[in-house]
Design an enzyme around this catalytic site. Structure first.
Site, short mmCIF file in Angstrom:
data_model
loop_
_atom_site.label_atom_id
_atom_site.label_comp_id
_atom_site.label_asym_id
_atom_site.label_seq_id
_atom_site.Cartn_x
_atom_site.Cartn_y
_atom_site.Cartn_z
CE LYS A 9 85.28 45.82 54.91
NZ LYS A 9 84.05 45.95 55.72
NE ARG A 84 89.30 45.48 59.01
CZ ARG A 84 88.23 44.73 58.97
NH1 ARG A 84 87.31 44.85 59.88
NH2 ARG A 84 88.11 43.84 58.03
NE ARG A 120 78.45 38.69 56.27
CZ ARG A 120 79.30 39.67 56.50
NH1 ARG A 120 79.94 40.21 55.50
NH2 ARG A 120 79.49 40.08 57.72
NE ARG A 153 82.03 37.20 58.84
CZ ARG A 153 82.52 38.35 58.39
NH1 ARG A 153 82.67 38.54 57.09
NH2 ARG A 153 82.87 39.29 59.22
NE ARG A 164 81.90 42.26 62.20
CZ ARG A 164 81.02 41.69 61.37
NH1 ARG A 164 80.06 40.92 61.85
NH2 ARG A 164 81.13 41.86 60.08
P1 AP5 Z 1 79.74 42.01 52.41
O1 AP5 Z 1 80.13 42.28 51.02
O2 AP5 Z 1 80.02 40.70 52.98
O3 AP5 Z 1 80.28 43.19 53.36
P2 AP5 Z 1 81.74 43.44 53.97
O4 AP5 Z 1 81.94 44.91 53.97
O5 AP5 Z 1 82.75 42.60 53.29
O6 AP5 Z 1 81.48 42.98 55.45
P3 AP5 Z 1 82.41 42.18 56.45
O7 AP5 Z 1 81.52 41.75 57.58
O8 AP5 Z 1 83.19 41.14 55.76
O9 AP5 Z 1 83.33 43.28 56.97
P4 AP5 Z 1 84.09 43.28 58.29
O10 AP5 Z 1 85.01 44.39 58.06
O11 AP5 Z 1 83.26 43.38 59.50
O12 AP5 Z 1 84.68 41.81 58.40
P5 AP5 Z 1 86.01 41.11 57.89
O13 AP5 Z 1 85.70 39.78 57.40
O14 AP5 Z 1 86.76 42.04 57.03
O15 AP5 Z 1 78.15 42.33 52.50
C1 AP5 Z 1 77.44 42.12 53.71
C2 AP5 Z 1 76.02 41.58 53.39
O16 AP5 Z 1 75.28 42.59 52.73
C3 AP5 Z 1 76.01 40.37 52.48
O17 AP5 Z 1 74.98 39.50 52.88
C4 AP5 Z 1 75.73 40.95 51.09
O18 AP5 Z 1 75.04 40.04 50.24
C5 AP5 Z 1 74.86 42.14 51.43
N1 AP5 Z 1 75.06 43.29 50.53
C6 AP5 Z 1 76.26 43.74 50.03
N2 AP5 Z 1 76.07 44.84 49.26
C7 AP5 Z 1 74.73 45.08 49.29
C8 AP5 Z 1 73.91 46.10 48.70
N3 AP5 Z 1 74.44 47.07 47.91
N4 AP5 Z 1 72.59 46.06 48.94
C9 AP5 Z 1 72.03 45.07 49.72
N5 AP5 Z 1 72.76 44.09 50.31
C10 AP5 Z 1 74.09 44.10 50.10
O19 AP5 Z 1 86.82 40.99 59.26
C11 AP5 Z 1 86.36 40.07 60.24
C12 AP5 Z 1 87.20 40.20 61.49
O20 AP5 Z 1 88.57 39.86 61.19
C13 AP5 Z 1 87.28 41.59 62.11
O21 AP5 Z 1 86.19 41.86 62.97
C14 AP5 Z 1 88.61 41.50 62.87
O22 AP5 Z 1 88.46 40.76 64.06
C15 AP5 Z 1 89.48 40.70 61.90
N6 AP5 Z 1 90.20 41.57 60.96
C16 AP5 Z 1 90.08 41.59 59.60
N7 AP5 Z 1 90.89 42.51 59.05
C17 AP5 Z 1 91.52 43.11 60.09
C18 AP5 Z 1 92.47 44.15 60.18
N8 AP5 Z 1 92.93 44.79 59.09
N9 AP5 Z 1 92.91 44.52 61.42
C19 AP5 Z 1 92.49 43.89 62.53
N10 AP5 Z 1 91.57 42.89 62.51
C20 AP5 Z 1 91.09 42.50 61.31
MG MG Z 2 84.02 41.06 53.95
#
Ligand code: AP5
Ligand code: MG
Ligand code: ZN
Length: 209
Positions: A9, A84, A120, A153, A164
């Protein structure tokens, strides 16, 4: 932009936002900024994040609505990681009224997600996203864009990633169905090279215009 943890994402949203000239609003990035600044909100969110659980709806919704009230969001914005839960989706729908919404849903198998999270690296300076194997920086540990230091992270440890994934499948997958019932979901195979994923995401937005 929806999809499981590590589905890509952030990688896709930052590029799409640049392309569209819209702000990239990631609730995960907003929480991490609060954590690193030691705010009260960051302290409240820390335990949930490090345990791989969702932060309670009221905290997320207040933080998000505050962010999208800024002037730079007046012409639209790209959401990454919100909503979410169904409660978050309902409150966003109430706020947006008749405004058009497009949901891009990145589909990636769980085993690929674990591999992506484990390698990552993030930039402390500009939040740029790297991967030790799939997207390495030119110089190890240093951001190509801003020269900032890279870090892993806390919630990318394997046991937290599994939590997660549970949160995603139990609480967030139903939200995708909620949007599907409203006919606004464009599904993208996220298990391709980033450029191909990007082209598919761009095509979703093209169709939506
Ligand atoms: P990346 O682009 O970082 O993936 P992402 O989908 O953004 O992953 P996140 O871990 O950020 O998602 P998440 O939903 O778990 O965490 P968030 O920070 O939103 O890519 C991942 C890796 O893969 C990278 O190394 C990249 O280089 C690689 N990659 C990407 N595309 C690729 C491809 N095509 N091929 C190969 N490699 C690739 O949330 C964190 C925490 O915050 C949550 O757990 C929760 O506690 C809280 N939180 C956030 N939003 C909410 C909400 N709305 N409600 C409640 N809690 C929330
Ligand atoms: Mg992210
Ligand atoms: Zn950087």
């Amino acid at each position: 932009m929806m999809g499981g943890p590590g589905a890509g994402k952030g990688t896709q949203a930052s590029r799409l936002a640049r392309e569209l000239g819209l702000p990239h609003v990631s609730t995960g990035d907003l929480f991490r900024a609060n954590l690193s600044q030691g705010t009260e909100l960051g302290e409240k969110a820390r335990g949930y994040m490090n345990g791989g659980k969702l932060v309670p709806d009221d905290l997320v919704i207040d933080m998000l609505f505050d962010r999208v009230s800024s002037d730079d969001c007046a012409a639209g914005y790209l959401l990454d990681g919100f909503p979410r839960t169904e409660a978050q989706a309902e409150s966003l729908a109430a706020r947006l009224g008749d405004t058009a919404v497009t949901v891009i849903n990145l589909e990636v198998p769980d085993e690929v997600i674990v591999e992506r999270a484990s390698g990552r690296m993030l930039c402390r300076g500009c939040n740029a996203i790297y991967h030790t194997t799939f997207n390495p920086p030119a110089n190890s540990g240093v951001c190509d864009t801003c020269g900032g230091g890279l870090y892993q992270r806390d919630d990318d440890q394997a046991e937290v990633v599994r939590e997660r994934l549970v949160a995603y499948h139990t609480q967030t997958a139903p939200v995708v169905a909620w949007y599907q019932a409203r006919g606004v979901v464009c599904s993208v195979d996220g298990n391709q090279v980033p450029d191909d994923v990007f082209a598919a995401c761009a095509a979703c937005l093209q169709e939506a215009v």
